[in-house]
Design an enzyme around this catalytic site. Structure first.
Site, PDB file in Angstrom:
ATOM      1  N   GLU A 227       0.956  -1.148  -0.043  1.00  0.00           N
ATOM      2  CA  GLU A 227       0.074  -0.010  -0.148  1.00  0.00           C
ATOM      3  C   GLU A 227       0.911   1.147   0.243  1.00  0.00           C
ATOM      4  O   GLU A 227       2.003   1.209   0.683  1.00  0.00           O
ATOM      5  CB  GLU A 227      -0.813   0.142   0.945  1.00  0.00           C
ATOM      6  CG  GLU A 227      -1.664  -1.501   1.090  1.00  0.00           C
ATOM      7  CD  GLU A 227      -2.377  -1.490   2.557  1.00  0.00           C
ATOM      8  OE1 GLU A 227      -2.903  -0.215   3.189  1.00  0.00           O
ATOM      9  OE2 GLU A 227      -2.506  -2.480   3.126  1.00  0.00           O
ATOM     10  N   GLU A 338      -9.989   5.602   2.394  1.00  0.00           N
ATOM     11  CA  GLU A 338     -10.508   4.844   3.658  1.00  0.00           C
ATOM     12  C   GLU A 338     -10.273   5.742   4.923  1.00  0.00           C
ATOM     13  O   GLU A 338      -9.386   6.572   4.884  1.00  0.00           O
ATOM     14  CB  GLU A 338      -9.612   3.425   3.671  1.00  0.00           C
ATOM     15  CG  GLU A 338      -9.853   2.784   5.082  1.00  0.00           C
ATOM     16  CD  GLU A 338      -8.753   1.714   4.995  1.00  0.00           C
ATOM     17  OE1 GLU A 338      -8.946   0.818   6.184  1.00  0.00           O
ATOM     18  OE2 GLU A 338      -7.886   1.474   4.475  1.00  0.00           O
TER      19      GLU A 338
END
Length: 423
Positions: A227, A338
């Protein structure tokens, strides 16, 4: 590279933890009068508590000595960070048994179809604003402070995402997404530009991020992810600056992996970018838009996963041996935002995603990702096909996708969190 995107250049695209100040505390505790109170012995209890705190601080200091490597030069950032210039072969990655004694690898071949130019000077982070830089042969590392670890629930949990249900439908686990993803094929990388904001995070245990996920395995205990992106995380960094970050795990956030360089894993090769440092400048509502380029791809020769930030700046790589499924390829690529919703006040959080505005507001107001691409088995950059959109709670944070000749595949995403339709 970091780009300012003018409101006039592109059309409005509507679719879319303080140290328990034991400060003389031990002295203070021992000086409490020995006066019994209802049979209790406060001195003994307080002395025991102080002893436990001293032991905790000893463990923290031992950890700090391990994670903060000797610096040949230190630069203080305007935001209070200390950036240590560490000899590249002494960085945390080389504490790993499989890397000990080695040196960083040479740059790999970029994917075909990637037009890049190595920037001579590119200021993307606050710590570089003074004009100071780390010498060649070193890597800039954000120094971890005692207060950083004290904010975490434990030394073990510092720098890690707490284990959670990682199914795509995140209802009930506190993590909410607004993302675009592709799956069903074998993927060897991804690329995009995303604009940078400073969303409000209303609880120290929440965060807001925007990133690319490289995913493989099932969504069980074998989940592998790489990520990279930007995040606002008061718990991890102690402030509300948007910061460039990386993460990896090979067991669904259980025992492996960490943020940035807070464990042995990611090998940094660049002396201009500090992972975990604040990004500057950033976008403003109805004003100048600042976006950054990100690309993660698998080197066909050695199989490692490399990270590029900005305009051709190779940050470093995740060695292939760290992973199980990602040693081969990814089976999902995901782009988007997110947040964590703790519902600490009994209702939905007001933590913002992206700019804090819904996708429908469009350019200059909503956060975006543009020029989305994937890397195939033959190291080619290709446009996305068979893409999917997901907003866990679209009344709180949403997403709208589009395509044009300048931005290719793009999307707007985000939202304010709590509002009349998101109680």
């Amino acid at each position: 590279m970091g780009y300012f995107v003018s409101l006039n250049t592109f059309p409005m695209i509507p679719a879319l933890i303080a140290f328990l100040v034991v400060s003389s505390s031990l002295g203070l505790v021992l000086s409490v009068p020995l006066i019994p109170d209802s049979g209790h012995r406060p001195v003994s209890n307080q002395t025991f508590t102080a002893y436990k705190e001293i032991q905790k601080l000893r463990r923290i200091n031992a950890y700090l000595k391990k994670i903060n490597k000797p610096a040949v030069k230190t630069i203080q950032s305007p935001d209070g960070d200390f950036i240590d210039c560490v000899l590249s072969h002494l960085q945390p990655a080389f504490d790993h048994p499989e890397l000990r004694g080695q040196k960083p690898l040479d740059p790999p071949e970029r994917p075909r179809g990637h037009n890049w130019t190595e920037a001579v000077r590119e200021s993307l982070q606050l710590w570089t604003d003074s004009g100071e830089s780390c010498p060649e042969g070193t890597v800039p590392i954000r120094r971890t402070a005692e207060k950083d670890i004290l904010r975490a629930s434990s030394i073990r949990n510092y720098g890690r995402k707490l284990r959670r249900n990682v199914r795509r439908d995140s209802t009930g686990n506190g993590h909410e997404h607004a993302v675009l993803f592709v799956n069903g094929e074998q993927y060897y990388g991804a690329k995009a530009n995303l604009n940078v904001w400073a969303p409000r995070v209303t609880n120290e245990y929440e965060f807001s991020l925007s990133q690319i996920w490289i995913i493989s395995g099932s969504f069980g205990n074998d989940l592998n992810t790489i990520e990279a992106g930007w995040q606002v995380s008061p718990d991890l960094y102690g402030d509300n600056y948007p910061r460039f970050f990386t993460y990896w795990t090979t067991d669904a956030y259980q025992a492996t992996g960490c943020y940035n360089l807070l464990c042995s894993g990611f090998v940094q090769t660049n002396n201009k970018i500090a992972i975990g440092a604040a990004i500057s400048p950033r976008s403003s509502y109805n004003g100048r838009q600042f976006d950054i380029g990100l690309m993660v791809w698998k080197d066909p020769k050695h199989g490692n996963w490399w990270l590029e930030f900005g305009s051709g700046l190779l940050v470093g790589y995740w060695p292939a041996f760290l992973f199980s499924h990602l040693r081969s390829h990814a089976n999902m690529i995901q782009f988007g935002g997110e947040i964590v919703n703790t519902r600490s006040s009994g209702f939905h959080t007001s933590t913002q995603m992206g700019s804090g505005h819904f996708a429908g507001e469009g350019f200059g107001k909503a956060a975006y990702f543009r020029n989305l691409q994937i890397v195939d088995w033959d190291n080619n950059l290709l446009p996305l096909t068979n893409l999917h959109l997901l907003a866990d709670h679209s009344n709180c944070y949403d997403i709208r996708q589009g395509r044009n000749s300048v931005w290719g595949t793009y999307f707007y995403y985000g939202g304010p969190g709590r509002n009349v339709r998101c109680p």
